[in-house]
Design a protein around this motif. Structure first.
Motif, PDB file in Angstrom:
ATOM      1  N   MET A   1      52.788  53.735  42.916  1.00 29.04           N
ATOM      2  CA  MET A   1      51.544  53.031  43.218  1.00 29.04           C
ATOM      3  C   MET A   1      50.676  52.979  41.976  1.00 29.04           C
ATOM      4  O   MET A   1      50.443  54.001  41.335  1.00 29.04           O
ATOM      5  CB  MET A   1      50.792  53.763  44.339  1.00 29.04           C
ATOM      6  N   ASP A   2      50.170  51.798  41.603  1.00 27.13           N
ATOM      7  CA  ASP A   2      49.330  51.677  40.435  1.00 27.13           C
ATOM      8  C   ASP A   2      47.913  52.132  40.746  1.00 27.13           C
ATOM      9  O   ASP A   2      47.362  51.798  41.784  1.00 27.13           O
ATOM     10  CB  ASP A   2      49.272  50.224  39.966  1.00 27.13           C
ATOM     11  N   VAL A  62      45.730  38.530  43.292  1.00 29.94           N
ATOM     12  CA  VAL A  62      44.416  38.760  43.886  1.00 29.94           C
ATOM     13  C   VAL A  62      43.767  39.988  43.267  1.00 29.94           C
ATOM     14  O   VAL A  62      44.446  40.956  42.911  1.00 29.94           O
ATOM     15  CB  VAL A  62      44.529  38.930  45.420  1.00 29.94           C
ATOM     16  N   VAL A  63      42.444  39.930  43.128  1.00 29.73           N
ATOM     17  CA  VAL A  63      41.654  41.051  42.630  1.00 29.73           C
ATOM     18  C   VAL A  63      40.934  41.699  43.805  1.00 29.73           C
ATOM     19  O   VAL A  63      40.426  40.999  44.695  1.00 29.73           O
ATOM     20  CB  VAL A  63      40.606  40.580  41.598  1.00 29.73           C
ATOM     21  N   VAL A  64      40.902  43.023  43.817  1.00 29.11           N
ATOM     22  CA  VAL A  64      40.040  43.753  44.746  1.00 29.11           C
ATOM     23  C   VAL A  64      39.004  44.479  43.887  1.00 29.11           C
ATOM     24  O   VAL A  64      39.356  45.262  43.002  1.00 29.11           O
ATOM     25  CB  VAL A  64      40.818  44.760  45.612  1.00 29.11           C
ATOM     26  N   ASP A  65      37.742  44.171  44.115  1.00 21.00           N
ATOM     27  CA  ASP A  65      36.638  44.672  43.297  1.00 21.00           C
ATOM     28  C   ASP A  65      35.766  45.581  44.155  1.00 21.00           C
ATOM     29  O   ASP A  65      35.119  45.126  45.099  1.00 21.00           O
ATOM     30  CB  ASP A  65      35.836  43.477  42.768  1.00 21.00           C
ATOM     31  N   TRP A  73      44.349  44.719  40.394  1.00 23.70           N
ATOM     32  CA  TRP A  73      45.014  43.417  40.387  1.00 23.70           C
ATOM     33  C   TRP A  73      46.376  43.554  41.031  1.00 23.70           C
ATOM     34  O   TRP A  73      47.099  44.533  40.812  1.00 23.70           O
ATOM     35  CB  TRP A  73      45.166  42.898  38.959  1.00 23.70           C
ATOM     36  N   THR A  74      46.755  42.573  41.826  1.00 22.82           N
ATOM     37  CA  THR A  74      48.076  42.539  42.437  1.00 22.82           C
ATOM     38  C   THR A  74      48.703  41.181  42.170  1.00 22.82           C
ATOM     39  O   THR A  74      48.144  40.144  42.556  1.00 22.82           O
ATOM     40  CB  THR A  74      47.993  42.769  43.956  1.00 22.82           C
ATOM     41  N   LYS A  90      48.859  42.488  50.988  1.00 20.45           N
ATOM     42  CA  LYS A  90      49.794  42.793  49.893  1.00 20.45           C
ATOM     43  C   LYS A  90      49.174  43.782  48.918  1.00 20.45           C
ATOM     44  O   LYS A  90      49.829  44.743  48.483  1.00 20.45           O
ATOM     45  CB  LYS A  90      50.156  41.499  49.163  1.00 20.45           C
ATOM     46  N   ALA A  91      47.895  43.572  48.567  1.00 19.34           N
ATOM     47  CA  ALA A  91      47.214  44.478  47.650  1.00 19.34           C
ATOM     48  C   ALA A  91      47.095  45.875  48.247  1.00 19.34           C
ATOM     49  O   ALA A  91      47.272  46.886  47.559  1.00 19.34           O
ATOM     50  CB  ALA A  91      45.832  43.938  47.311  1.00 19.34           C
ATOM     51  N   SER A  92      46.837  45.935  49.540  1.00 11.03           N
ATOM     52  CA  SER A  92      46.702  47.233  50.212  1.00 11.03           C
ATOM     53  C   SER A  92      48.031  47.970  50.234  1.00 11.03           C
ATOM     54  O   SER A  92      48.081  49.193  50.036  1.00 11.03           O
ATOM     55  CB  SER A  92      46.185  47.028  51.640  1.00 11.03           C
ATOM     56  N   GLU A  93      49.110  47.246  50.460  1.00 10.19           N
ATOM     57  CA  GLU A  93      50.438  47.858  50.452  1.00 10.19           C
ATOM     58  C   GLU A  93      50.773  48.401  49.070  1.00 10.19           C
ATOM     59  O   GLU A  93      51.319  49.500  48.941  1.00 10.19           O
ATOM     60  CB  GLU A  93      51.487  46.834  50.877  1.00 10.19           C
ATOM     61  N   LYS A  94      50.449  47.651  48.039  1.00  9.64           N
ATOM     62  CA  LYS A  94      50.785  48.054  46.678  1.00  9.64           C
ATOM     63  C   LYS A  94      49.963  49.250  46.205  1.00  9.64           C
ATOM     64  O   LYS A  94      50.497  50.179  45.590  1.00  9.64           O
ATOM     65  CB  LYS A  94      50.576  46.888  45.720  1.00  9.64           C
TER      66      LYS A  94
END
Length: 290
Positions: A1-2, A62-65, A73-74, A90-94
């Motif tokens: 996980m990043d 997508v960016v989550v800020d 970033w994903t 997808k971002a949450s999974e990553k």
């Protein structure tokens, strides 16, 4: 996980060997941009294990800020996922996030593994985007947009009347999704000093003729590891290409640098154009992400 990219250090006061107009240029927005390139994009690995295709100029994802210049970033192929809510999934999974949606279908909170960011009277989650060929954010009224219609899409936790952290450079090109640069060319003293302030002089292989600070840049010139690739107002495309950089940092206050950035991108060389160094409001948001 990043891990999430934490650029909250941008708020801290930093010692400066410069004063006057030079220190005024060191604004948060420009630092934010450089921080994303040097730190955030190091973590941005695309689905095929490589960075974004430089010939496309734009990354897809997508960016989550989370506010305070904490972003993630994903990379996502828009041909597979184009819906912003699915991009959030997808971002949450990553990244290991947990999020909740309200009965009205609006995003209410996101847990990033250490803290929960919930809507309250002063902060709220929103879906934001940057129109193509623009550098300005717009808050979407709903979640029914297509990410592929925009340069970048951001799920952001912001204060009332505030915008997300900068996500595009001065030419409206996304600053997310690049592979980690192993060599860079900087085309103005401002660009050089910003990269140096992030302890990345070792990445610099070329500068403009006016860049002479810090001393490690001068030392690089003396030992041949850093070459002069033109002047501040007249960068040499041929000299830049001869150095073979992975990334070129340009100053948006100079027309010739904006033009050479376009030429470099057409030659598949990633280039980022910083905002006009005299534009304090814009720079306050840009230098912090790259």
């Amino acid at each position: 996980m990043d891990p999430m990219v934490d650029n909250s250090w941008i708020h801290e006061k930093r010692p400066s060997g410069r004063s006057g107009w030079q220190s005024k240029m060191m604004k948060t927005k420009v630092f934010m941009t450089v921080a994303v390139i040097l730190a955030g994009t190091i973590l941005a690995v695309s689905l095929n294990g490589l960075g974004s295709n430089a010939t496309l100029y734009q990354s897809e994802g997508v960016v989550v800020d989370f506010g305070g210049y904490k972003t993630s970033w994903t990379d996502v192929d828009y041909k597979e996922i184009d819906d912003p809510v699915e991009l959030l999934v997808k971002a949450s999974e990553k990244h290991g996030y947990t999020y909740t949606m309200g009965e009205d279908g609006k995003l209410e909170s996101v847990y990033d593994g250490s803290a929960t960011y919930s809507n309250d009277p002063t902060h709220s989650w929103g879906l934001w985007y940057v129109e193509k060929k623009s550098a300005s954010f717009t808050r979407s009224e709903g979640y029914g947009i297509k990410a592929s219609d925009y340069t970048v899409t951001v799920w952001a936790y912001t204060e009332k009347d505030a915008e997300p952290a900068v996500a595009v450079d001065a030419t409206g090109t996304s600053i997310y999704g690049y592979s980690q640069p192993s060599s860079m060319v900087t085309l103005s003293p401002v660009c050089t000093e910003i990269v140096a302030s992030m302890n990345a002089v070792s990445l610099i292989v070329g500068t403009d003729s006016y860049s002479n600070y810090p001393s490690s840049v001068v030392a690089g010139r003396d030992n041949g590891s850093i070459a002069v690739v033109g002047t501040y107002t007249d960068p040499s495309y041929e000299s830049i290409m001869h150095r073979g950089p992975d990334m070129v940092i340009c100053d948006g206050s100079q027309y010739n640098q904006v033009q050479v950035a376009k030429t470099l991108r057409n030659s598949e060389v990633n280039s980022v154009v910083l905002y006009n160094a005299e534009d304090e409001n814009s720079n306050s948001a840009t230098l912090g992400i790259i």
